[in-house]
Scaffold this motif. Structure first.
Motif, PDB file in Angstrom:
ATOM      1  N   GLY A 119     -12.044  -7.231  13.005  1.00 61.38           N
ATOM      2  CA  GLY A 119     -11.462  -7.574  14.095  1.00 61.38           C
ATOM      3  C   GLY A 119     -10.428  -6.840  14.868  1.00 61.38           C
ATOM      4  N   GLY A 120     -10.648  -5.625  15.059  1.00 56.07           N
ATOM      5  CA  GLY A 120     -10.018  -4.813  15.921  1.00 56.07           C
ATOM      6  C   GLY A 120      -8.658  -4.500  15.514  1.00 56.07           C
ATOM      7  N   LEU A 121      -8.461  -4.808  14.282  1.00 56.95           N
ATOM      8  CA  LEU A 121      -7.179  -4.218  13.705  1.00 56.95           C
ATOM      9  C   LEU A 121      -7.322  -2.761  13.447  1.00 56.95           C
ATOM     10  CD1 LEU A 121      -6.717  -7.137  11.166  1.00 56.95           C
ATOM     11  CD2 LEU A 121      -5.307  -6.733  13.188  1.00 56.95           C
ATOM     12  N   THR A 122      -6.293  -2.013  13.244  1.00 55.23           N
ATOM     13  CA  THR A 122      -6.186  -0.659  12.780  1.00 55.23           C
ATOM     14  C   THR A 122      -5.455  -0.285  11.468  1.00 55.23           C
ATOM     15  OG1 THR A 122      -3.937  -0.348  13.927  1.00 55.23           O
ATOM     16  CG2 THR A 122      -5.769   0.038  15.430  1.00 55.23           C
ATOM     17  N   ARG A 123      -5.760   0.653  11.196  1.00 58.01           N
ATOM     18  CA  ARG A 123      -5.121   1.128   9.838  1.00 58.01           C
ATOM     19  C   ARG A 123      -3.446   1.062   9.900  1.00 58.01           C
ATOM     20  NH1 ARG A 123      -7.039   0.298   5.255  1.00 58.01           N
ATOM     21  NH2 ARG A 123      -9.007   1.314   6.375  1.00 58.01           N
ATOM     22  N   ASP A 124      -2.993   1.297  11.247  1.00 57.30           N
ATOM     23  CA  ASP A 124      -1.553   1.266  11.338  1.00 57.30           C
ATOM     24  C   ASP A 124      -1.098  -0.412  11.091  1.00 57.30           C
ATOM     25  OD1 ASP A 124       1.162   2.206  11.977  1.00 57.30           O
ATOM     26  OD2 ASP A 124       0.992   1.195  13.984  1.00 57.30           O
TER      27      ASP A 124
ATOM     28  N   TRP B 206      -2.103  -3.606  -3.420  1.00 53.12           N
ATOM     29  CA  TRP B 206      -2.436  -3.622  -2.128  1.00 53.12           C
ATOM     30  C   TRP B 206      -2.170  -2.102  -1.567  1.00 53.12           C
ATOM     31  CZ3 TRP B 206      -5.145  -7.351  -2.616  1.00 53.12           C
ATOM     32  CH2 TRP B 206      -4.860  -8.473  -3.353  1.00 53.12           C
ATOM     33  N   GLU B 207      -1.139  -1.512  -1.926  1.00 51.97           N
ATOM     34  CA  GLU B 207      -0.913  -0.336  -1.144  1.00 51.97           C
ATOM     35  C   GLU B 207      -1.903   0.461  -0.874  1.00 51.97           C
ATOM     36  OE1 GLU B 207       2.696   3.052  -1.087  1.00 51.97           O
ATOM     37  OE2 GLU B 207       1.946   2.436  -3.275  1.00 51.97           O
ATOM     38  N   PRO B 208      -2.827   1.061  -1.919  1.00 48.93           N
ATOM     39  CA  PRO B 208      -3.892   1.917  -1.659  1.00 48.93           C
ATOM     40  C   PRO B 208      -4.995   1.100  -0.601  1.00 48.93           C
ATOM     41  CG  PRO B 208      -3.913   1.045  -3.863  1.00 48.93           C
ATOM     42  CD  PRO B 208      -2.825   0.714  -3.334  1.00 48.93           C
ATOM     43  N   LEU B 209      -5.224   0.111  -0.829  1.00 50.18           N
ATOM     44  CA  LEU B 209      -6.384  -0.666   0.019  1.00 50.18           C
ATOM     45  C   LEU B 209      -5.920  -0.576   1.406  1.00 50.18           C
ATOM     46  CD1 LEU B 209      -7.255  -3.584  -2.494  1.00 50.18           C
ATOM     47  CD2 LEU B 209      -8.731  -1.626  -2.119  1.00 50.18           C
ATOM     48  N   MET B 210      -4.568  -1.051   1.600  1.00 52.30           N
ATOM     49  CA  MET B 210      -3.908  -1.214   3.000  1.00 52.30           C
ATOM     50  C   MET B 210      -3.542   0.006   3.703  1.00 52.30           C
ATOM     51  SD  MET B 210      -2.228  -5.030   2.452  1.00 52.30           S
ATOM     52  CE  MET B 210      -2.123  -5.368   4.162  1.00 52.30           C
ATOM     53  N   THR B 211      -3.068   1.035   3.006  1.00 53.06           N
ATOM     54  CA  THR B 211      -2.449   2.308   3.593  1.00 53.06           C
ATOM     55  C   THR B 211      -3.542   3.395   3.627  1.00 53.06           C
ATOM     56  OG1 THR B 211      -1.202   3.125   1.650  1.00 53.06           O
ATOM     57  CG2 THR B 211      -0.306   1.204   3.060  1.00 53.06           C
ATOM     58  N   SER B 212      -4.260   3.399   2.709  1.00 51.58           N
ATOM     59  CA  SER B 212      -5.249   4.697   2.533  1.00 51.58           C
ATOM     60  C   SER B 212      -6.142   4.768   3.718  1.00 51.58           C
ATOM     61  CB  SER B 212      -5.980   4.738   1.216  1.00 51.58           C
ATOM     62  OG  SER B 212      -5.075   4.799   0.167  1.00 51.58           O
ATOM     63  N   ASP B 213      -6.407   6.040   4.239  1.00 51.84           N
ATOM     64  CA  ASP B 213      -7.317   6.332   5.228  1.00 51.84           C
ATOM     65  C   ASP B 213      -8.224   7.574   4.586  1.00 51.84           C
ATOM     66  OD1 ASP B 213      -5.984   8.781   5.130  1.00 51.84           O
ATOM     67  OD2 ASP B 213      -5.273   8.432   7.222  1.00 51.84           O
TER      68      ASP B 213
ATOM     69  N   ARG C 260      -8.172 -14.008   1.163  1.00 56.49           N
ATOM     70  CA  ARG C 260      -6.755 -13.824   0.449  1.00 56.49           C
ATOM     71  C   ARG C 260      -6.169 -12.549   0.856  1.00 56.49           C
ATOM     72  NH1 ARG C 260     -10.408 -14.403  -3.793  1.00 56.49           N
ATOM     73  NH2 ARG C 260     -10.715 -12.639  -5.434  1.00 56.49           N
ATOM     74  N   LEU C 261      -6.907 -11.681   1.213  1.00 50.05           N
ATOM     75  CA  LEU C 261      -6.453 -10.212   1.960  1.00 50.05           C
ATOM     76  C   LEU C 261      -6.349 -10.102   3.166  1.00 50.05           C
ATOM     77  CD1 LEU C 261      -4.767  -7.553   1.312  1.00 50.05           C
ATOM     78  CD2 LEU C 261      -7.118  -6.501   0.789  1.00 50.05           C
ATOM     79  N   GLU C 262      -7.519 -10.438   3.727  1.00 56.46           N
ATOM     80  CA  GLU C 262      -7.853 -10.511   5.224  1.00 56.46           C
ATOM     81  C   GLU C 262      -6.844 -11.065   5.965  1.00 56.46           C
ATOM     82  OE1 GLU C 262     -11.596 -11.616   6.579  1.00 56.46           O
ATOM     83  OE2 GLU C 262     -12.609 -10.209   5.522  1.00 56.46           O
ATOM     84  N   GLY C 263      -6.328 -12.379   5.480  1.00 53.05           N
ATOM     85  CA  GLY C 263      -5.344 -13.224   6.296  1.00 53.05           C
ATOM     86  C   GLY C 263      -4.192 -12.325   6.239  1.00 53.05           C
ATOM     87  N   PRO C 264      -3.444 -11.782   5.173  1.00 55.86           N
ATOM     88  CA  PRO C 264      -2.172 -11.231   5.222  1.00 55.86           C
ATOM     89  C   PRO C 264      -2.183 -10.027   5.817  1.00 55.86           C
ATOM     90  CG  PRO C 264      -2.519 -12.300   3.125  1.00 55.86           C
ATOM     91  CD  PRO C 264      -3.566 -12.442   3.779  1.00 55.86           C
ATOM     92  N   ALA C 265      -3.634  -9.214   5.624  1.00 53.88           N
ATOM     93  CA  ALA C 265      -3.630  -7.897   6.352  1.00 53.88           C
ATOM     94  C   ALA C 265      -3.675  -8.248   7.997  1.00 53.88           C
ATOM     95  CB  ALA C 265      -5.022  -7.394   6.102  1.00 53.88           C
TER      96      ALA C 265
ATOM     97  N   SER D 190       1.315  -4.516   7.752  1.00 50.82           N
ATOM     98  CA  SER D 190       1.560  -5.638   7.053  1.00 50.82           C
ATOM     99  C   SER D 190       1.895  -5.600   5.643  1.00 50.82           C
ATOM    100  CB  SER D 190       0.154  -6.340   7.111  1.00 50.82           C
ATOM    101  OG  SER D 190      -0.389  -6.800   8.349  1.00 50.82           O
ATOM    102  N   PHE D 191       1.469  -4.229   5.186  1.00 46.85           N
ATOM    103  CA  PHE D 191       1.926  -3.969   3.721  1.00 46.85           C
ATOM    104  C   PHE D 191       3.196  -3.837   3.685  1.00 46.85           C
ATOM    105  CE2 PHE D 191       2.930  -0.742   0.521  1.00 46.85           C
ATOM    106  CZ  PHE D 191       2.532  -1.472  -0.817  1.00 46.85           C
TER     107      PHE D 191
END
Length: 679
Positions: A551-556, A512-519, A473-478, A561-562
């Motif tokens: 899956g090869g995705l980056t933080r960017d 979702w903002e901290p989970l998806m955008t934080s590094d 439910r988060l991996e898909g949208p991400a 996606s966010f």
């Protein structure tokens, strides 16, 4: 201390199933006979923690948990000095905040060094104790030992802070070792407020109880009993605070003059107004200088300030008394809980009405989920459509407001259960069950869809939809969100149908903002304004490495996606879909949620309406709340600064009017664990 033992299990859960360590990083396997604790709730067992002594004398811990489809896997190795103080700590594994790797060592010269995914440092160890960023919570037992030994003076912490423990009443629990006498204690210095923990007869850590509990294997059934005891002890502490604020002296008439006032119904700011509050209600509104202050009234000069209806958090899982107090301190006078336990909700209502609890006023839903290992903690779990209908009846019988369906529900059960809820006058909302898309849920009876990721599920591949009760439910949208065409014919038709049906959306972008955008390099914008006024241990926990990449995705990619999630809120609003602001967090995130709506394209006033009049209408409370109008209950907040120029000024609470009581913002902040005005 271990994020207050299990607080993170409730606030953020844990990471994705696809983020397991590589083979060279395989985690420890507990041997036969290892000490065994379980993580459980009334919905069932969620995980295990083991501890044992290695041949070289080090203490090992292993934690494995699956909570609603999110999986956490960590281990920890601890070396103790002769006083049982950890001098080396090594943590591995993963959480939803990212890589859990953490090291702590003390050199022969007495200098301690630590490194985590979010910070590193060194300092003289002296008599201090290192407060780990993560790791299995059972390893916090050595902190408990040190706190007990220190007594009232407490202990100093690294990287910063001071903690103490107060030991209170005893009770007996039953388990495989027979009856055991245990003690309730409260920790301070690790969070905003005292936090309960249970000790054994030797004052060693026995476990933790709550909506989710960590208890020795075989003692799980005692969790609800222990939670009830500690809740009553907490209520006694908070009662004293409530009585101090809810006094006759704070209910005298108040005139706020020359103030900028937000008219939430019209969606506009009106300059230079006067508002008189008396007998718990708004008594008069007029031009500045046009209202005479009654004898004995408090007069507040509103120049440079903004007066708005009290704020609403439409996704506030109420239950913690101290958090409710903090909600008031940050200008929240109302809430909608999208999932509380029935007994907790009724207790809050009763104690608030009696003046024994300082809390916003609101409406409560109860979660219904299929009986399953992936069921939501605290849910009414069901195994058939008939049981789902019976659960709805139970919610109505308790006098609560709504039914919230969850991700493991059988899609075929939604329509009959929703029909029963509507027959009884209940609001229907929730997560979208696995196998359904949001439009399917709406057509089956949802009045509202919770979380923007479930709205984005309309455009997800079927294999993501089918696993929406897992991390998908988060991996898909991400993964796919960044590539969704929000202006496609299918999506615009989707928005149009939601608008036609008057379906409400509760986006919770700040989840979702901290989970998806934080590094790991900075505190997320939700919490950054509070970094200088919150306890150091809390602030450190706000800085996270971000949801694990896969899956090869980056933080960017995640950030793109966010951004698409934010844009989706704008598309919904443009189509006429009602939006209500909610946080699914402390409530401190609420103003950031509104700022994100403004980024999405809502005007400043439209964003503020999502936290004032719109939720009041949703809950049927707009006859007494949600706007500043003569005759309405005085649930109002006065803030320093011009909110029309910057929504962030909503954080600068000067005075809160709650049921007409005039509450000083600075005093509220101090009582709720904030040591000053946020930025």
């Amino acid at each position: 201390m271990r994020r207050l033992i299990l607080a993170t299990l409730l606030a953020a859960t844990a990471s994705i199933a696809g983020a397991a360590p590589t083979p060279k990083e395989q985690l420890l396997v507990p041997p036969s006979g290892a000490r065994h604790f379980t993580i459980s709730s009334i919905a069932g067992k969620h995980g295990d923690i083991w501890s044992w002594t290695m041949p070289d004398g080090r203490i090992a811990y292993r934690m494995s948990m699956s909570l609603r489809g999110w999986v956490t896997e960590t281990d920890e190795m601890v070396t103790l000095d002769p006083t049982r103080r950890p001098t080396t700590i090594a943590i591995r594994g993963f959480t939803d905040s990212g890589d859990a790797t953490e090291t702590f060592t003390v050199a022969p010269n007495g200098v301690a060094d630590w490194k985590t995914v979010i910070d590193s440092g060194s300092a003289p160890f002296a008599n201090k104790h290192y407060n780990t960023y993560g790791g299995p919570p059972l390893a916090g037992e050595f902190d408990i030992d040190a706190l007990v030994a220190a007594g009232a003076k407490g202990i100093d912490l690294l990287p910063t802070g001071h903690a103490s423990i107060a030991i209170g009443q005893t009770t007996q629990v039953e388990g495989p070792q027979g009856p055991r006498t245990i003690k309730l204690a409260f920790l301070t210095g690790y969070g905003f407020a005292p936090s309960p923990v249970w000790l054994d007869s030797d004052n060693r850590l026995f476990g933790n109880a709550g909506v989710i509990s960590m208890l020795p294997e075989g003692y799980e059934k005692n969790g609800p009993k222990l939670k009830d005891i500690q809740d009553k002890a907490t209520a006694a502490m908070v009662r004293e605070v409530a009585h101090r604020f809810l006094s006759k002296a704070n209910r005298t008439a108040t005139l706020i003059d020359h103030v900028l006032m937000f008219d939430s119904v019209a969606g506009r700011y009106i300059a230079d107004r006067a508002v008189l509050i008396a007998d718990g209600k708004v008594a008069a509104i007029g031009a500045a200088g046009s209202i005479a202050a009654p004898t004995g009234a408090t007069v507040i000069d509103g120049r440079g300030k903004t007066l708005t209806p009290g704020l609403w958090d439409s996704h506030q899982h109420v239950g913690d008394d101290w958090n409710l107090l903090q909600n008031v301190a940050t200008g929240m006078t109302n809430y909608r809980s999208p999932g509380s336990m029935i007994d907790e909700a009724l207790s809050i209502y009763k104690r608030r009405a009696a003046g024994d609890l300082l809390a916003p006023d609101g409406k409560v839903s109860v979660i219904i989920d299929r009986k399953d290992p992936l069921a939501a903690q605290g849910a009414l779990t069901v195994s058939s459509a008939a049981e789902a209908v019976a659960a709805v009846d139970k919610i109505k019988a308790a006098g609560l407001w709504g039914a919230k369906f969850y991700t493991s529900m059988n899609p075929a059960w939604i329509a009959p259960a929703a029909a029963e809820a509507h027959r009884l006058g209940l609001h229907v909302h929730g997560h979208v069950p696995a196998g359904m898309r949001p439009l399917d849920a709406v057509r089956a009876g949802y009045d509202e869809v919770t979380h923007i990721n479930f709205i984005l599920m309309q455009a997800m591949p079927q294999d993501v939809v089918d696993k929406a009760n897992t991390a998908a439910r988060l991996e898909g949208p991400a993964k796919y969100g960044k590539d969704v065409d929000l202006d496609s014919p299918a999506m615009t038709a989707f928005y149009a149908e939601l608008a036609k049906r008057h379906t409400i959306i509760d986006p919770t972008l700040t989840v979702w903002e901290p989970l998806m955008t934080s590094d790991g390099s900075a505190i997320s914008p939700e919490y950054a304004p509070f970094a200088d006024v919150a306890p150091p241990s809390v602030v450190r926990g706000w800085k996270i490495g971000g949801y694990p990449l896969f899956g090869g995705l980056t933080r960017d990619d995640f950030r793109k996606s966010f951004t698409k999630m934010v844009d989706l809120v704008g598309k919904l609003h443009q189509a006429g879909v009602p939006i209500v602001a909610g946080t699914d967090g402390y409530g401190l995130e609420l103003v950031r949620e509104l700022e994100l709506y403004q980024q999405a394209g809502l005007s400043n006033a439209e964003a503020l309406q999502t936290a004032t009049i719109i939720p009041a209408r949703m809950t049927g409370m707009d006859d007494r709340a949600g706007s500043i109008a003569v005759g309405k209950t005085a649930d109002i907040v006065l803030v320093d600064g011009d909110v029309s120029a910057a929504l962030g000024n909503l954080r600068h609470v000067h005075t809160v009017f709650l049921d007409g009581y005039r509450l000083d913002g600075a005093a509220l902040r101090q009582a709720s664990g904030l040591n000053g005005m946020p930025k």
